[in-house]
Scaffold this motif. Structure first.
Motif, PDB file in Angstrom:
ATOM      1  N   MET A 145       0.827  -1.209   0.000  1.00  0.00           N
ATOM      2  CA  MET A 145       0.000   0.000   0.000  1.00  0.00           C
ATOM      3  C   MET A 145       0.859   1.254   0.000  1.00  0.00           C
ATOM      4  SD  MET A 145      -3.226  -0.991   2.499  1.00  0.00           S
ATOM      5  CE  MET A 145      -2.594  -2.370   3.469  1.00  0.00           C
ATOM      6  N   GLU A 146       1.968   1.222   0.732  1.00  0.00           N
ATOM      7  CA  GLU A 146       2.869   2.376   0.750  1.00  0.00           C
ATOM      8  C   GLU A 146       3.578   2.540  -0.590  1.00  0.00           C
ATOM      9  OE1 GLU A 146       4.940   5.713   2.277  1.00  0.00           O
ATOM     10  OE2 GLU A 146       3.057   4.717   2.808  1.00  0.00           O
ATOM     11  N   VAL A 147       3.918   1.438  -1.240  1.00  0.00           N
ATOM     12  CA  VAL A 147       4.503   1.516  -2.582  1.00  0.00           C
ATOM     13  C   VAL A 147       3.545   2.210  -3.535  1.00  0.00           C
ATOM     14  CG1 VAL A 147       5.169   0.132  -4.599  1.00  0.00           C
ATOM     15  CG2 VAL A 147       6.044  -0.469  -2.336  1.00  0.00           C
ATOM     16  N   ASP A 188      -1.827   4.701   8.446  1.00  0.00           N
ATOM     17  CA  ASP A 188      -3.187   4.411   7.983  1.00  0.00           C
ATOM     18  C   ASP A 188      -3.225   4.651   6.475  1.00  0.00           C
ATOM     19  OD1 ASP A 188      -6.019   5.091   7.202  1.00  0.00           O
ATOM     20  OD2 ASP A 188      -6.355   4.577   9.296  1.00  0.00           O
ATOM     21  N   GLN A 189      -3.732   3.677   5.729  1.00  0.00           N
ATOM     22  CA  GLN A 189      -3.709   3.763   4.269  1.00  0.00           C
ATOM     23  C   GLN A 189      -5.105   3.818   3.654  1.00  0.00           C
ATOM     24  OE1 GLN A 189      -1.070   4.403   2.739  1.00  0.00           O
ATOM     25  NE2 GLN A 189       0.713   3.265   3.448  1.00  0.00           N
ATOM     26  N   GLN A 190      -6.112   4.163   4.413  1.00  0.00           N
ATOM     27  CA  GLN A 190      -7.457   4.204   3.834  1.00  0.00           C
ATOM     28  C   GLN A 190      -7.553   5.211   2.688  1.00  0.00           C
ATOM     29  OE1 GLN A 190     -10.802   3.635   6.908  1.00  0.00           O
ATOM     30  NE2 GLN A 190      -9.087   4.353   8.158  1.00  0.00           N
ATOM     31  N   GLY A 191      -6.904   6.363   2.863  1.00  0.00           N
ATOM     32  CA  GLY A 191      -6.904   7.355   1.791  1.00  0.00           C
ATOM     33  C   GLY A 191      -6.199   6.850   0.551  1.00  0.00           C
ATOM     34  N   THR A 192      -5.114   6.117   0.746  1.00  0.00           N
ATOM     35  CA  THR A 192      -4.393   5.528  -0.387  1.00  0.00           C
ATOM     36  C   THR A 192      -5.291   4.582  -1.168  1.00  0.00           C
ATOM     37  OG1 THR A 192      -2.285   5.666   0.801  1.00  0.00           O
ATOM     38  CG2 THR A 192      -2.409   4.112  -1.035  1.00  0.00           C
ATOM     39  N   LEU A 193      -6.030   3.731  -0.446  1.00  0.00           N
ATOM     40  CA  LEU A 193      -6.882   2.754  -1.115  1.00  0.00           C
ATOM     41  C   LEU A 193      -7.954   3.442  -1.957  1.00  0.00           C
ATOM     42  CD1 LEU A 193      -7.360   0.050   1.675  1.00  0.00           C
ATOM     43  CD2 LEU A 193      -5.639   0.155  -0.139  1.00  0.00           C
ATOM     44  N   LEU A 222     -13.797  -4.233   4.061  1.00  0.00           N
ATOM     45  CA  LEU A 222     -13.583  -2.784   4.130  1.00  0.00           C
ATOM     46  C   LEU A 222     -12.613  -2.324   3.051  1.00  0.00           C
ATOM     47  CD1 LEU A 222     -13.615   0.049   5.480  1.00  0.00           C
ATOM     48  CD2 LEU A 222     -11.813  -0.791   7.009  1.00  0.00           C
ATOM     49  N   MET A 223     -11.505  -3.031   2.896  1.00  0.00           N
ATOM     50  CA  MET A 223     -10.533  -2.650   1.867  1.00  0.00           C
ATOM     51  C   MET A 223     -11.150  -2.708   0.476  1.00  0.00           C
ATOM     52  SD  MET A 223      -6.806  -4.111   3.046  1.00  0.00           S
ATOM     53  CE  MET A 223      -7.297  -5.811   3.291  1.00  0.00           C
ATOM     54  N   ALA A 224     -11.895  -3.755   0.219  1.00  0.00           N
ATOM     55  CA  ALA A 224     -12.519  -3.907  -1.099  1.00  0.00           C
ATOM     56  C   ALA A 224     -13.543  -2.809  -1.356  1.00  0.00           C
ATOM     57  CB  ALA A 224     -13.167  -5.279  -1.223  1.00  0.00           C
ATOM     58  N   GLU A 225     -14.196  -2.342  -0.302  1.00  0.00           N
ATOM     59  CA  GLU A 225     -15.145  -1.237  -0.447  1.00  0.00           C
ATOM     60  C   GLU A 225     -14.432   0.084  -0.715  1.00  0.00           C
ATOM     61  OE1 GLU A 225     -17.263  -1.368   3.202  1.00  0.00           O
ATOM     62  OE2 GLU A 225     -18.347  -3.211   2.714  1.00  0.00           O
ATOM     63  N   LEU A 226     -13.249   0.250  -0.144  1.00  0.00           N
ATOM     64  CA  LEU A 226     -12.506   1.496  -0.310  1.00  0.00           C
ATOM     65  C   LEU A 226     -11.867   1.603  -1.687  1.00  0.00           C
ATOM     66  CD1 LEU A 226     -10.706   1.743   3.162  1.00  0.00           C
ATOM     67  CD2 LEU A 226     -12.571   3.178   2.336  1.00  0.00           C
ATOM     68  N   ILE A 227     -11.400   0.478  -2.245  1.00  0.00           N
ATOM     69  CA  ILE A 227     -10.702   0.507  -3.545  1.00  0.00           C
ATOM     70  C   ILE A 227     -11.737   0.477  -4.674  1.00  0.00           C
ATOM     71  CG2 ILE A 227      -9.060  -0.664  -5.042  1.00  0.00           C
ATOM     72  CD1 ILE A 227      -7.882  -1.973  -2.520  1.00  0.00           C
TER      73      ILE A 227
END
Length: 230
Positions: free
Chosen positions: A69-71, A162-167, A192-197
């Motif tokens: 996610m950071e990459v 926290d990487q929610q904004g990234t996703l 949650l991740m799948a909903e964010l991306i």
């Protein structure tokens, strides 16, 4: 076809993805990232980017998912596809960080093998014939990497951003994959991740827990092949 970079999770190495690499390397260039002695997810991501091809598909498991996610946050134009397994986009809660401090103290006292069994207990894996094999793989990978890797990787998890904004900003074909028996990064967190991306696929595997690439290797190969063709 673009190459694939795999980033292993906490105290894992190439063996984590060996079944998938064996198949996918027949048609694609494969690179296994190493996290080195960096004590932060940010520094680990810099190392991955330094060693990676110019553009690449990216697969990250557990801590490797945090690094992936950071990459993407740092170099979105270099990542052509993203797959996240058994990971968490949120900061580490204070109580979990405190437990990790205790685990590091016990590892320093010569109890790394015990700490690994407690970090990845049987309850985080699927029951069945593969359970003992997966537990042995966890111990063998851990023994290969050793104490210093455990300490630096544990610190990186404690300090992860926290990487929610990234996703939310990801625009490449993406996949979130988890095992339904995972109690460390449970299926709801992957939902949650799948909903964010945007436009992200979600795969929840029966017969798998925190290590789906070892617990259900052929199923993971099939899912990754589908993701690579999207």
């Amino acid at each position: 076809m673009e190459p694939i970079v795999f980033i292993p999770g906490l105290m894992s190495n190439y063996r984590l993805f060996a079944p998938q690499i064996q198949i996918l390397s027949r048609t694609r260039s494969i690179q296994m990232a190493t996290l080195g002695q960096a004590e932060s997810v940010r520094d680990m991501a810099e190392r991955v980017l330094k060693d990676a091809p110019e553009t690449f598909a990216l697969v990250g498991h557990s801590l490797g998912g945090n690094v992936a996610m950071e990459v993407v946050r740092r170099a979105p134009d270099r990542v052509t596809r993203l797959a996240l397994m058994s990971t968490d986009p949120l900061h580490e809660p204070p109580n979990v960080a405190a437990e990790r401090d205790l685990a590091m103290a016990r590892a320093k006292a010569g109890r790394l093998s015990d700490v690994m069994r407690e970090t990845f207990p049987e309850s985080s894996l699927a029951p069945g014939a593969a359970l003992t094999h997966v537990q042995n793989e966890i111990q063998e990978m851990s023994a290969t990497l050793g104490l210093e890797a455990f300490l630096t990787q544990s610190k990186a998890l404690q300090r992860r951003p926290d990487q929610q904004g990234t996703l939310r900003r990801i625009s490449v074909p993406s996949l979130v994959l988890c095992g339904i028996y995972d109690r460390l990064t449970p299926p709801r967190r992957h939902e949650l991740m799948a909903e964010l991306i945007p436009h992200c696929g979600l795969a929840s595997l029966d017969g798998a827990g925190h290590y789906p690439s070892l617990e259900q290797p052929q199923a993971v190969v099939s899912i990754l092949i589908e993701w690579l063709s999207a």
